[in-house]
Motif scaffolding. Structure first.
Motif, PDB file in Angstrom:
ATOM      1  N   ILE A  31       0.830  -1.214   0.000  1.00  0.00           N
ATOM      2  CA  ILE A  31       0.000   0.000   0.000  1.00  0.00           C
ATOM      3  C   ILE A  31       0.869   1.272   0.000  1.00  0.00           C
ATOM      4  CG2 ILE A  31      -1.556   1.375   1.460  1.00  0.00           C
ATOM      5  CD1 ILE A  31      -3.088  -1.141   2.113  1.00  0.00           C
ATOM      6  N   LEU A  32       1.964   1.252   0.738  1.00  0.00           N
ATOM      7  CA  LEU A  32       2.811   2.455   0.843  1.00  0.00           C
ATOM      8  C   LEU A  32       4.078   2.350  -0.008  1.00  0.00           C
ATOM      9  CD1 LEU A  32       2.498   2.876   4.722  1.00  0.00           C
ATOM     10  CD2 LEU A  32       1.302   4.190   2.959  1.00  0.00           C
TER      11      LEU A  32
ATOM     12  N   GLY B 166      11.740   4.232  -4.158  1.00  0.00           N
ATOM     13  CA  GLY B 166      12.985   4.882  -4.575  1.00  0.00           C
ATOM     14  C   GLY B 166      13.988   4.967  -3.438  1.00  0.00           C
ATOM     15  N   GLU B 167      13.523   5.411  -2.267  1.00  0.00           N
ATOM     16  CA  GLU B 167      14.466   5.568  -1.151  1.00  0.00           C
ATOM     17  C   GLU B 167      14.952   4.208  -0.633  1.00  0.00           C
ATOM     18  OE1 GLU B 167      11.565   7.759   1.012  1.00  0.00           O
ATOM     19  OE2 GLU B 167      11.235   6.204   2.514  1.00  0.00           O
ATOM     20  N   LEU B 168      14.087   3.183  -0.713  1.00  0.00           N
ATOM     21  CA  LEU B 168      14.517   1.845  -0.277  1.00  0.00           C
ATOM     22  C   LEU B 168      15.615   1.322  -1.195  1.00  0.00           C
ATOM     23  CD1 LEU B 168      11.000   0.319   0.527  1.00  0.00           C
ATOM     24  CD2 LEU B 168      12.846   0.659   2.190  1.00  0.00           C
TER      25      LEU B 168
ATOM     26  N   SER C 226       4.415  -0.969  -9.613  1.00  0.00           N
ATOM     27  CA  SER C 226       5.029  -0.232 -10.746  1.00  0.00           C
ATOM     28  C   SER C 226       6.215   0.589 -10.269  1.00  0.00           C
ATOM     29  CB  SER C 226       4.047   0.759 -11.369  1.00  0.00           C
ATOM     30  OG  SER C 226       2.903   0.129 -11.755  1.00  0.00           O
ATOM     31  N   ALA C 227       6.047   1.245  -9.122  1.00  0.00           N
ATOM     32  CA  ALA C 227       7.132   2.102  -8.613  1.00  0.00           C
ATOM     33  C   ALA C 227       8.355   1.256  -8.261  1.00  0.00           C
ATOM     34  CB  ALA C 227       6.648   2.878  -7.383  1.00  0.00           C
TER      35      ALA C 227
ATOM     36  N   GLN D 165      10.043   0.425 -11.437  1.00  0.00           N
ATOM     37  CA  GLN D 165      10.758   1.594 -11.981  1.00  0.00           C
ATOM     38  C   GLN D 165      12.036   1.878 -11.211  1.00  0.00           C
ATOM     39  OE1 GLN D 165       8.144   4.943 -12.081  1.00  0.00           O
ATOM     40  NE2 GLN D 165       7.444   4.436 -14.144  1.00  0.00           N
ATOM     41  N   ALA D 166      11.982   1.632  -9.898  1.00  0.00           N
ATOM     42  CA  ALA D 166      13.152   1.899  -9.059  1.00  0.00           C
ATOM     43  C   ALA D 166      14.240   0.848  -9.270  1.00  0.00           C
ATOM     44  CB  ALA D 166      12.731   1.935  -7.593  1.00  0.00           C
ATOM     45  N   GLY D 167      13.884  -0.251  -9.968  1.00  0.00           N
ATOM     46  CA  GLY D 167      14.886  -1.292 -10.234  1.00  0.00           C
ATOM     47  C   GLY D 167      14.937  -2.356  -9.155  1.00  0.00           C
ATOM     48  N   LEU D 168      13.899  -2.457  -8.342  1.00  0.00           N
ATOM     49  CA  LEU D 168      13.860  -3.523  -7.338  1.00  0.00           C
ATOM     50  C   LEU D 168      13.366  -4.818  -7.983  1.00  0.00           C
ATOM     51  CD1 LEU D 168      12.149  -1.495  -4.458  1.00  0.00           C
ATOM     52  CD2 LEU D 168      14.411  -2.547  -4.322  1.00  0.00           C
TER      53      LEU D 168
END
Ligand code: SAM
Ligand code: SF4
Ligand code: SF4
Length: 349
Positions: A110-111, A117-119, A156-157, A160-163
């Protein structure tokens, strides 16, 4: 921090059944912003007292001790770990710990859009998102959350962040057992492997019954009907998920904790958010490491206690449950209220 290794075993620390201490699941909070029926079905809970929750520094210190004893793999979980303020700071503290080769996070997603990105920047490489259904109305009813779209945004995020992403789906008859193929297709579309988990009678699963469990055998049958022959992919003997390859090369995992438990290869232990170290998902009691930290015991002393406790470990919770004739729910509600550490959201799943 370095421990005097002359006091500790030169070869890997193993339990009474020869299983190494290699993997640690760390619950960073018992709070959650969902109410999945198989985990937190009630309206109100007895929460761990705030002052009992381990600080990041305390977690880091314990991880240092565990790493010196052989732990290589960490997973952050909860409750919902992203409810813990500034989780990426913990990620960066643990990432730099010598001996830790793998650090992952399990989240309801959910969050995740806000934090992916920061993770990643803090050093996280992989995330497992729990996604049982692609139908928002089902989730609203089953998990009492309207935030299905946020979960998909989170996935999706993360992408995008590459995780790296895996998707976990607990399969429950009459809830989502008609969505397995859709979940695989969705996973395929976002580059994520799906792992189907058998419904377990742990912790808050107070509505559990055998007939709701969709077994590994049934899941495989369904996959074969749709995709043709399914091939087992042999991997590490220590991983909880069995992996399979479909005819189109898509990989799928199955965690058959209920019908085909894998206790004999279990190298996992769990740390609750208040520092209780549990040797098994079904473990009744644990070692109070918070007390050890807060009463001034040295790393050496704590390491000695952990090592002695692991050497004596004989837990085979899921195998023992599987052998129970006419199996019913494990805990009544009153027993969960009396000891919140028995809750799945406290011990991290
Ligand atoms: N809140 C996060 C999440 O849901 O991903 C992390 C904690 S949750 C307790 C960890 C995992 O345990 C989730 O993938 C969840 O689906 C699984 N789980 C919870 N209760 C379960 C049950 N009764 N049987 C099987 N898996 C369960
Ligand atoms: Fe659902 Fe995870 Fe929260 Fe349990 S801890 S209610 S599985 S989101
Ligand atoms: Fe390990 Fe306990 Fe799960 Fe068996 S039930 S796999 S011993 S955590």
């Amino acid at each position: 921090m370095t421990i005097d290794l002359t006091r500790l075993p030169a070869s890997p620390l193993t339990d009474a059944l020869g299983r190494p201490l290699r993997s640690l699941r760390i619950s960073v909070t018992d709070r959650c912003n969902m109410r999945c029926r198989y985990c937190m079905p009630e309206d109100s809970y007895v929460w761990l007292p705030r002052e009992s929750i381990l600080s990041f520094e305390e977690i880091q210190r314990l991880v240092g001790i565990f790493a010196d004893l052989g732990v290589q793999k960490l997973r952050l979980t909860g409750g919902e770990p992203l409810l813990r303020h500034d989780l990426s700071t913990l990620v960066s503290l643990l990432r730099s710990q010598e001996g830790i080769t793998d650090l992952a996070l399990t989240t309801n997603g959910i969050l995740l859009a806000r934090h992916a990105g920061e993770l990643k920047a803090a050093g996280l490489r992989r995330v497992t998102v729990s996604l049982d259904t692609l139908r928002p109305n089902r989730m609203a009813e089953f998990a009492r959350s309207e935030r299905h779209a946020d979960i998909l945004d989170g996935i999706s995020a993360a992408r995008q962040a590459g995780l790296g992403i895996k998707l976990n789906a607990v399969v429950i008859r009459g809830y989502n057992d008609d969505e397995l193929l859709d979940l695989i297709e969705y996973g395929h579309s976002v580059g994520a492997e799906v792992r189907f988990i058998e419904y377990m009678d742990v912790g808050g699963a107070t509505g559990w019954s055998q007939d709701q469990v969709v077994s590994r055998a049934e899941i495989l049958q369904l996959l074969e009907q749709r995709y043709g022959p399914v091939r087992a992919v042999r991997e590490s003997d220590w991983a909880p998920a069995e992996r399979f390859m479909l005819a189109d090369a898509t990989r799928v995992g199955i965690i058959a904790s209920t019908t085909a438990p894998f206790c004999r290869t279990c190298d996992r232990s769990r740390l609750t958010a208040d520092g209780t170290w549990l040797l098994c998902l079904y473990g009744e009691t644990g070692l109070d490491l918070r007390e050890a930290l807060r009463t001034g015991r040295t790393d050496q002393e704590i390491a000695g206690e952990i090592a002695d406790t692991w050497r004596a470990r004989t837990d085979r919770g899921a195998e023992e449950r599987a052998a129970v004739p006419s199996r019913g729910i494990l805990y009544q509600l009153e027993s969960l209220r009396a000891d919140p550490r028995r809750e799945m959201h406290t011990r991290g799943g």
